[in-house]
Design a protein around this motif. Structure first.
Motif, short mmCIF file in Angstrom:
data_model
loop_
_atom_site.label_atom_id
_atom_site.label_comp_id
_atom_site.label_asym_id
_atom_site.label_seq_id
_atom_site.Cartn_x
_atom_site.Cartn_y
_atom_site.Cartn_z
N GLN A 84 0.87 -1.18 0.00
CA GLN A 84 0.00 0.00 0.00
C GLN A 84 0.90 1.22 0.00
O GLN A 84 1.65 1.45 0.95
N ASN A 85 0.86 1.96 -1.09
CA ASN A 85 1.73 3.13 -1.25
C ASN A 85 3.19 2.77 -0.99
O ASN A 85 3.94 3.51 -0.34
N GLY A 86 3.58 1.60 -1.46
CA GLY A 86 4.97 1.16 -1.35
C GLY A 86 5.31 0.43 -0.06
O GLY A 86 6.40 -0.14 0.05
N ARG A 87 4.41 0.44 0.91
CA ARG A 87 4.67 -0.24 2.18
C ARG A 87 4.13 -1.67 2.13
O ARG A 87 2.98 -1.89 1.76
N VAL A 88 4.96 -2.63 2.50
CA VAL A 88 4.55 -4.03 2.49
C VAL A 88 3.58 -4.30 3.63
O VAL A 88 3.87 -4.00 4.79
N LEU A 89 2.41 -4.83 3.30
CA LEU A 89 1.40 -5.12 4.31
C LEU A 89 1.69 -6.44 5.00
O LEU A 89 2.28 -7.36 4.43
N GLY A 90 1.25 -6.55 6.25
CA GLY A 90 1.46 -7.76 7.04
C GLY A 90 0.20 -8.18 7.76
O GLY A 90 -0.90 -7.65 7.51
N LYS A 91 0.35 -9.12 8.67
CA LYS A 91 -0.81 -9.64 9.39
C LYS A 91 -1.53 -8.56 10.19
O LYS A 91 -2.75 -8.60 10.32
N LEU A 92 -0.78 -7.62 10.72
CA LEU A 92 -1.41 -6.56 11.51
C LEU A 92 -2.29 -5.66 10.65
O LEU A 92 -3.16 -4.96 11.16
N ASP A 93 -2.06 -5.70 9.34
CA ASP A 93 -2.88 -4.94 8.40
C ASP A 93 -4.07 -5.76 7.90
O ASP A 93 -4.83 -5.29 7.05
N GLY A 94 -4.20 -6.97 8.41
CA GLY A 94 -5.29 -7.84 7.98
C GLY A 94 -4.94 -8.72 6.79
O GLY A 94 -5.83 -9.37 6.22
N TYR B 46 -4.33 -11.96 0.28
CA TYR B 46 -5.46 -11.05 0.11
C TYR B 46 -5.65 -10.20 1.37
O TYR B 46 -5.25 -10.57 2.47
N VAL B 47 -6.25 -9.02 1.15
CA VAL B 47 -6.50 -8.09 2.23
C VAL B 47 -7.79 -7.32 1.94
O VAL B 47 -8.10 -7.04 0.78
N GLU B 48 -8.53 -7.02 2.96
CA GLU B 48 -9.78 -6.29 2.79
C GLU B 48 -9.50 -4.79 2.89
O GLU B 48 -8.83 -4.33 3.83
N ILE B 49 -10.01 -4.03 1.93
CA ILE B 49 -9.79 -2.59 1.91
C ILE B 49 -11.11 -1.87 1.64
O ILE B 49 -12.08 -2.47 1.17
N LEU B 50 -11.14 -0.59 1.92
CA LEU B 50 -12.31 0.23 1.63
C LEU B 50 -12.44 0.48 0.13
O LEU B 50 -11.44 0.69 -0.57
N LYS B 51 -13.65 0.46 -0.37
CA LYS B 51 -13.87 0.79 -1.78
C LYS B 51 -13.41 2.21 -2.08
O LYS B 51 -12.96 2.52 -3.19
N SER B 52 -13.51 3.07 -1.08
CA SER B 52 -13.16 4.48 -1.26
C SER B 52 -11.68 4.76 -1.09
O SER B 52 -11.24 5.90 -1.26
N ASP B 53 -10.90 3.74 -0.77
CA ASP B 53 -9.46 3.92 -0.54
C ASP B 53 -8.79 4.36 -1.84
O ASP B 53 -8.90 3.70 -2.88
N VAL B 54 -8.06 5.47 -1.78
CA VAL B 54 -7.40 6.00 -2.97
C VAL B 54 -5.91 5.67 -2.98
O VAL B 54 -5.16 6.19 -3.83
#
Length: 426
Positions: free
Chosen positions: A244-254, A273-281
């Motif tokens: 996300q914006n160059g940052r590697v997501l992990g378990k704490l990010d879902g 896979y990760v759940e995100i908001l539809k409105s996330d830009v």
């Protein structure tokens, strides 16, 4: 048709120091038939670097090669002796699953699963020889670890109270502990090297991953599930990152992962896979590193235009696996974990294709696949009650990793035979 998908690394002539190989044997027994095509009451198989090399089930009752080079290099006597060994193990499992059910005061209205996995991992040396790295010998019951062998300390480890009687009995059989340790560290490694030499001309394939970044619906109306799928790669070692914006997501990010799973064509897949908001830009991307095929790519998610889309080719390849243990436990309402050892070594389990993200329908699935693990094969000499509280021994289980000894004969020590024929009380 039973299939296995997994990798095989390069043969000894092409290896470098530090490369690892494994030889695995897996036995899975059900307390009674489940009534699903392709899922048998008893199944046994050997795996070289997680790729099936031989197979046996209770319906056909014949040990057969699953690789052309196994068929070419091993004579009929090898397979005949292996068939005898597997048939005797089938009877051993039948007796002992009944013993465990009685010990745990379980009735026969439910379906129960007993699984045994054993084998070795070896490191390739500079001269092409294989050096023992680690071994594994463990039993799972109803999806949870039951009993395992601590190779370093030469003792059996009971994971649950109901396994303590067996631990006490087996720890008291010195020849059994010596044989088990010797098998894992020596004989298993010998067979691992021999099989690698047999199949080295067929162990060179490398397949590049196909990468797909797409979204699927979430149960939450305002969200979507962002999926990164890599499929069709071989061997199985892969690095997958969702950013996300160059940052590697992990378990704490879902972030969640299927981990590496086998396809039905000797390749692998993984889906994070990760759940995100539809409105996330934010800018989301998926990076895949597959060193074997020299792949290091990063795909950027294009936005909502991909929602709900999954390319047809992926539908064909992607089969999300549900282990037969889990299937059975769901049927009986006894969902449980796979156990410590299972998590450590990618628990092997027969699996049926579950719903794909595309159609959500597994009703027409025609294949049964097997997940991999590192284990070993040892001989059984007819039925016995070595798991029984206070009686019997595991002495009837002995022999070589391949189902027969190097001489082509069924391997069983005299001590093991006498222990089987003269069970003693604790």
């Amino acid at each position: 048709m039973l299939l296995i998908a997994v990798l095989v690394l390069l043969g000894a002539q092409l290896t470098v120091h530090g490369e690892k190989h494994s030889l695995t044997y897996i036995y899975t027994a059900l307390s009674k038939p489940v009534g699903y095509p392709g899922i048998h009451e008893f199944t046994a198989m050997g795996l070289l670097d997680d790729k099936m090399i031989d197979y046996y089930d209770s319906e056909n009752q014949v040990k057969v090669p699953k690789q052309s080079w196994m068929k070419e290099r091993l004579q009929k006597d090898y397979w005949d002796k292996g068939t005898q060994s597997r048939r005797s193990k089938q009877q051993w499992f039948k007796v002992n699953i009944e013993i465990l059910m009685k010990r745990m005061r379980q009735n026969d209205s439910d379906i129960h699963v007993l699984q045994w996995m054993h084998g070795c991992v070896g490191d390739v040396q500079d001269d092409g020889s294989i050096k023992f790295n680690r071994g594994m010998d463990m039993y799972n019951y109803d999806g949870s670890e039951f009993l395992s062998f601590d190779d370093g300390n030469g003792v059996w480890v009971a994971s649950v109270k109901s396994a303590e009687a067996t631990k006490r009995k087996w720890d008291g059989v010195l020849v059994l502990k010596e044989y088990t340790k010797g098998y894992l560290e020596n004989e298993c490694i010998k067979w691992l090297k021999e099989f690698l030499d047999y199949g080295k001309k067929h162990l060179k394939e490398v397949s590049k991953p196909e990468v797909f970044l797409y979204t699927t619906k979430s149960r939450v109306e305002t969200n979507v599930v962002l999926n990164c799928l890599a499929t069709g790669f071989y061997p199985k070692d892969i690095i997958m990152q969702i950013k996300q914006n160059g940052r590697v997501l992990g378990k704490l990010d879902g972030l969640k992962s299927s981990n590496v799973r086998p396809n039905e064509d000797d390749t692998f897949q993984q889906r994070d896979y990760v759940e995100i908001l539809k409105s996330d830009v934010s800018t989301y991307s998926c990076r895949i590193i597959h060193k074997a095929s020299d792949i290091d790519i990063e795909e950027v998610w294009a936005g909502d235009s991909n929602t709900g889309v999954i390319i047809g080719a992926v539908i064909v390849v992607l089969l999300l696996l549900v282990g037969v243990v889990l299937v059975v436990l769901k049927m009986t309402g006894k969902i449980g974990g796979a156990g410590r050892g299972a998590r450590d070594i990618n628990v092997a389990a027969i699996a049926v294709p579950a719903a794909s993200p595309a159609n959500g329908n597994a009703a027409n699935a025609s294949h049964v696949l097997l997940n991999q693990n590192e284990g070993r094969d040892f001989r059984s000499s007819g039925s016995n009650d070595d798991l029984k509280d206070g009686k019997g021994s595991k002495g009837s289980l002995s022999g070589s990793d391949s189902g027969v000894s190097s001489s082509g004969r069924e391997s069983q020590t005299p001590e093991a035979a006498s222990l089987l024929n003269n069970p003693e009380s604790e």
